[in-house]
Design an enzyme around this catalytic site. Structure first.
Site, PDB file in Angstrom:
ATOM      1  N   GLU A  50       0.828  -1.214   0.000  1.00 55.79           N
ATOM      2  CA  GLU A  50       0.000   0.000   0.000  1.00 55.79           C
ATOM      3  C   GLU A  50       0.862   1.265   0.000  1.00 55.79           C
ATOM      4  O   GLU A  50       0.541   2.247  -0.665  1.00 55.79           O
ATOM      5  CB  GLU A  50      -0.946   0.010   1.214  1.00 55.79           C
ATOM      6  CG  GLU A  50      -1.954  -1.125   1.250  1.00 55.79           C
ATOM      7  CD  GLU A  50      -3.028  -1.045   0.163  1.00 55.79           C
ATOM      8  OE1 GLU A  50      -3.032  -0.068  -0.608  1.00 55.79           O
ATOM      9  OE2 GLU A  50      -3.850  -1.985   0.097  1.00 55.79           O
ATOM     10  N   ARG A  89       0.875   3.800  -3.263  1.00 55.29           N
ATOM     11  CA  ARG A  89       0.274   5.118  -3.016  1.00 55.29           C
ATOM     12  C   ARG A  89       1.339   6.186  -2.787  1.00 55.29           C
ATOM     13  O   ARG A  89       1.272   7.279  -3.364  1.00 55.29           O
ATOM     14  CB  ARG A  89      -0.666   5.060  -1.821  1.00 55.29           C
ATOM     15  CG  ARG A  89      -1.803   4.061  -2.015  1.00 55.29           C
ATOM     16  CD  ARG A  89      -2.786   4.067  -0.865  1.00 55.29           C
ATOM     17  NE  ARG A  89      -3.567   2.843  -0.849  1.00 55.29           N
ATOM     18  CZ  ARG A  89      -4.840   2.746  -0.492  1.00 55.29           C
ATOM     19  NH1 ARG A  89      -5.491   3.801  -0.095  1.00 55.29           N
ATOM     20  NH2 ARG A  89      -5.460   1.580  -0.504  1.00 55.29           N
ATOM     21  N   ASP A 119      -5.331  -9.829  -8.120  1.00 52.35           N
ATOM     22  CA  ASP A 119      -5.648  -8.938  -9.248  1.00 52.35           C
ATOM     23  C   ASP A 119      -4.448  -8.278  -9.917  1.00 52.35           C
ATOM     24  O   ASP A 119      -4.169  -8.473 -11.105  1.00 52.35           O
ATOM     25  CB  ASP A 119      -6.669  -7.870  -8.803  1.00 52.35           C
ATOM     26  CG  ASP A 119      -6.309  -7.168  -7.484  1.00 52.35           C
ATOM     27  OD1 ASP A 119      -5.291  -7.517  -6.864  1.00 52.35           O
ATOM     28  OD2 ASP A 119      -7.067  -6.267  -7.070  1.00 52.35           O
ATOM     29  N   GLU A 127     -11.974   0.902 -10.277  1.00 56.39           N
ATOM     30  CA  GLU A 127     -11.631  -0.010 -11.381  1.00 56.39           C
ATOM     31  C   GLU A 127     -12.500   0.149 -12.626  1.00 56.39           C
ATOM     32  O   GLU A 127     -11.992   0.097 -13.758  1.00 56.39           O
ATOM     33  CB  GLU A 127     -11.660  -1.468 -10.901  1.00 56.39           C
ATOM     34  CG  GLU A 127     -10.544  -1.838  -9.939  1.00 56.39           C
ATOM     35  CD  GLU A 127     -10.735  -1.318  -8.509  1.00 56.39           C
ATOM     36  OE1 GLU A 127     -11.885  -0.955  -8.158  1.00 56.39           O
ATOM     37  OE2 GLU A 127      -9.749  -1.274  -7.741  1.00 56.39           O
TER      38      GLU A 127
HETATM   39  C1  DMJ Z   1      -6.222   0.624  -4.910  1.00 50.72           C
HETATM   40  O1  DMJ Z   1      -5.433   0.825  -3.810  1.00 50.72           O
HETATM   41  C2  DMJ Z   1      -5.464  -0.062  -6.014  1.00 50.72           C
HETATM   42  O2  DMJ Z   1      -6.114   0.147  -7.218  1.00 50.72           O
HETATM   43  C3  DMJ Z   1      -5.288  -1.527  -5.774  1.00 50.72           C
HETATM   44  O3  DMJ Z   1      -4.678  -2.176  -6.851  1.00 50.72           O
HETATM   45  C4  DMJ Z   1      -6.639  -2.168  -5.529  1.00 50.72           C
HETATM   46  N1  DMJ Z   1      -7.359  -1.516  -4.484  1.00 50.72           N
HETATM   47  C5  DMJ Z   1      -7.476  -0.075  -4.507  1.00 50.72           C
HETATM   48  C6  DMJ Z   1      -8.653   0.471  -5.263  1.00 50.72           C
HETATM   49  O4  DMJ Z   1      -9.756  -0.286  -5.305  1.00 50.72           O
END
Ligand code: DMJ
Length: 612
Positions: free
Chosen positions: A234, A238, A367, A502
């Protein structure tokens, strides 16, 4: 084991149709303004254009002002949606606890009144122009984004951003996340997460004043020299990603210095027996550890930090960042336990093997593994063949094992395999896939990837539009048995919406590559619904608990940083017709929507991670 209770499921009736079923072809034909346009005869088109031109000249301000608020609903559906009462974004518990605080409620009541009045005004002002279209064609004609000036669409996103920013600035400045209803904040890492995630969005949206204020906070207040546990993934996507992309967009060395600082502080995570990183690092102490209950890490997490660390190596000329993340990819490439290129969800940091095998998903915990295979290949100039091979194999694995069609209307969806059994469950997170498939096709991968992208895009849109709020739940289940009356079910526990990006992300890619305006229409509709059901009058937007209840969507009192970092950024890029605004031939977006440069040919890698 009890069989699932019937009460665990919510039936979805489709907007504008009775009896919980709908005519697929009619429904979808209605939703595509562009397709509708193409179905008209040349005479009809010419007549409309002439009439629009005359009407537009005669009543430009009133018309555009009104059209801004009209999404691409058939008029019949629009009337239906007008029956919905605006939600009261008041936390019931908070209301009980603080009966004197009536501000939010008052404002909600005001906005309700305004909206009701607005609906009436809209119907009146709409009249002349709409009626012309209505008469000329059939009663399914819609108003749509196609007729809106690009500037109005972009302005609407800027307004949404500024409203979010107002809440963050007033109540959460320098903290991780805004709690818009309680007018306070929450901390995750205590590093100003929303502010950092939003930096490049402000730059792209042209919000210079806000950007400068945030930059001065980064310069004077942001410090990583504190004893705090952060999640490696994270904070990489970010914070490191946000700082690197802001450095590239602005050229300001401040952001590169900060990126180097956080990047180097995250490196202790890789000191494990297997070199598969731990999930958590204390950036002050330089120690790392797995979660308390396991020595496993999440596969998506350890394989979705590569774009950022590779870029950090390129900029600093310090190869150890890149070497650490390349080692993870090398090991995962060779591991047993994949199903036709699909990976399990966990990996052990001691022995480097997959664990808890048997579940294969494109959703949570797997994912962005698939996303980063393709994007690393693009970032490196399409020379690292192993990444491409793994990506292509995985997409074939998706087609073979996870792709199905729903009943009765044949929506293409990506389900999951759980211990050999197919489950028709799809996370909203999977909606990154249409965009990724389209990006691959744009980069020369098979054309059928684009066909699949379009089908899945439609499905992700249906996950929104079939809900009473027009906002997608976190997870849906598709019906597959013959005789089903509806395609989508939602379990009680899955009805929340976290303002996730998404679907809007994929709409952006699909629109960039196809220029089909229906994707903008869909995004516009989603923005209107965010405004209607998640906007908090005193500032900010909130996650909600129940996308099935338009009267009380049950606010969660939290604005995730990715709403500003991703959702609104992709929304803005979706509405922009400038292909050079973050060109997809020059930049690749990390999984948190931070654009990083595609490397010039002077910095290309081979399969072994060696510079050519
Ligand atoms: C974000 O932090 C990123 O896109 C991550 O890959 C998946 N979760 C969140 C948004 O849904």
């Amino acid at each position: 084991m009890h069989p699932p209770s019937r009460q665990d499921y919510i039936s979805i009736s489709l907007a504008g149709q009775g009896g919980g079923s709908y005519n697929n072809s009619t429904q979808w034909r209605r939703q595509s303004c562009w397709r509708k346009w193409k179905q008209l005869s040349r005479l009809q088109r010419s007549l409309i254009l002439i009439l629009l031109f005359i009407c537009g000249i005669a009543s430009y301000p009133a018309v555009t002002e009104h059209l801004r608020d009209c999404s691409c609903h058939p008029l019949s559906q629009r009337k239906l949606s007008n029956k919905r009462r605006p939600p009261v974004l008041q936390n019931r518990l908070q209301k009980q606890a603080n009966a004197s605080d009536t501000v939010i409620e008052d404002k909600a009541a005001d906005s309700k009144k305004e909206e009701e009045e607005g609906d009436i005004r809209s119907d009146l002002q709409f009249d002349h122009l709409t009626q012309l279209k209505f008469n000329l064609m059939d009663n399914n004609w819609v108003s749509c984004v196609y007729f809106l000036p690009e500037a109005r669409l972009l302005e609407a996103v800027q307004e949404a951003f500024l409203h979010s920013w107002k809440g963050y600035k007033d109540f959460a400045w320098g903290h991780d996340e805004l709690r818009p209803l309680s007018k306070s904040y929450s901390e995750w890492f205590g590093l100003g997460l929303t502010l950092i995630d939003a930096l490049d969005t402000m730059w792209i949206l042209g919000l210079k004043k806000e950007f400068e204020e945030a930059k001065s906070w980064v310069a004077t207040e942001l410090t990583f020299n504190k004893s705090v546990d952060v999640n490696l993934f994270e904070s990489t996507i970010r914070i490191l990603g946000g700082l690197l992309s802001t450095y590239h967009l602005t050229g300001d060395i401040l952001f590169l210095d900060k990126a180097k600082d956080i990047g180097s502080r995250l490196m202790p995570a890789f000191n494990t027996p297997s070199k598969i990183p731990y999930s958590d690092v204390n950036i002050g102490k330089g120690t790392a550890h797995p979660p308390r209950w396991t020595s496993d890490s999440t596969v998506a997490e350890v394989t979705s930090i590569q774009l950022e660390f590779r870029e950090l190596s390129r900029l600093t000329q310090e190869p150890h960042y890149q070497a650490a993340v390349a080692e993870v990819m090398k090991q995962v490439h060779k591991l047993d336990g994949k199903l036709d290129g699909l990976v399990p969800m966990f990996i052990n940091t001691n022995n480097g093997q997959f664990t808890h095998q048997g579940i294969y998903t494109l959703g949570a915990r797997a994912d962005s593994y698939y996303e980063y295979l393709l994007k690393q290949w693009i970032q490196g100039g399409k020379t690292e063949n192993q990444l491409l091979e793994d990506y292509l194999q995985a997409i074939e694995g998706v087609k073979k094992n996870l792709l199905q069609k729903s009943s009765p209307n044949g929506l293409t969806f990506v389900g999951e395999i759980a211990h050999g059994q197919f489950s028709p469950k799809m996370d909203h997170l999977v909606c990154f896939l249409p965009g990724t498939l389209a990006l691959g096709a744009h980069n020369g991968l098979p054309a059928d990837h684009m066909d699949l992208a379009k089908q899945l895009m439609e499905t992700c849109y249906q996950m929104y539009i079939q809900m009473e709020t027009g906002l997608s739940p976190e997870i849906v289940h598709f019906n597959m048995h013959q005789g089903s009356t509806r395609d989508i079910d939602v379990k009680l526990a899955d009805r929340h919406n976290l303002l996730r990006p998404e679907t809007v992300e994929s709409l952006f890619y699909l629109y960039r590559f196809t220029k089909d305006h229906k994707y903008q229409d869909w995004g516009w509709e989603i923005l209107q619904n965010f405004n209607k059901y998640t906007k908090v009058s005193s500032g900010g937007y909130t996650s909600i608990n129940n996308v099935r209840d338009p009267d009380y969507p049950s606010p969660r009192d939290k604005m995730e940083s990715f709403f500003l970092g991703e959702t609104l950024k992709y929304m803005y890029l979706l509405f922009s017709d400038d292909p050079n605004l973050i060109s997809l031939d020059q930049y690749v977006f990390n999984t948190e929507a931070h654009p990083l440069p595609i490397w010039p040919s002077t910095h290309r890698l081979t399969d072994t991670g060696i510079q050519m």
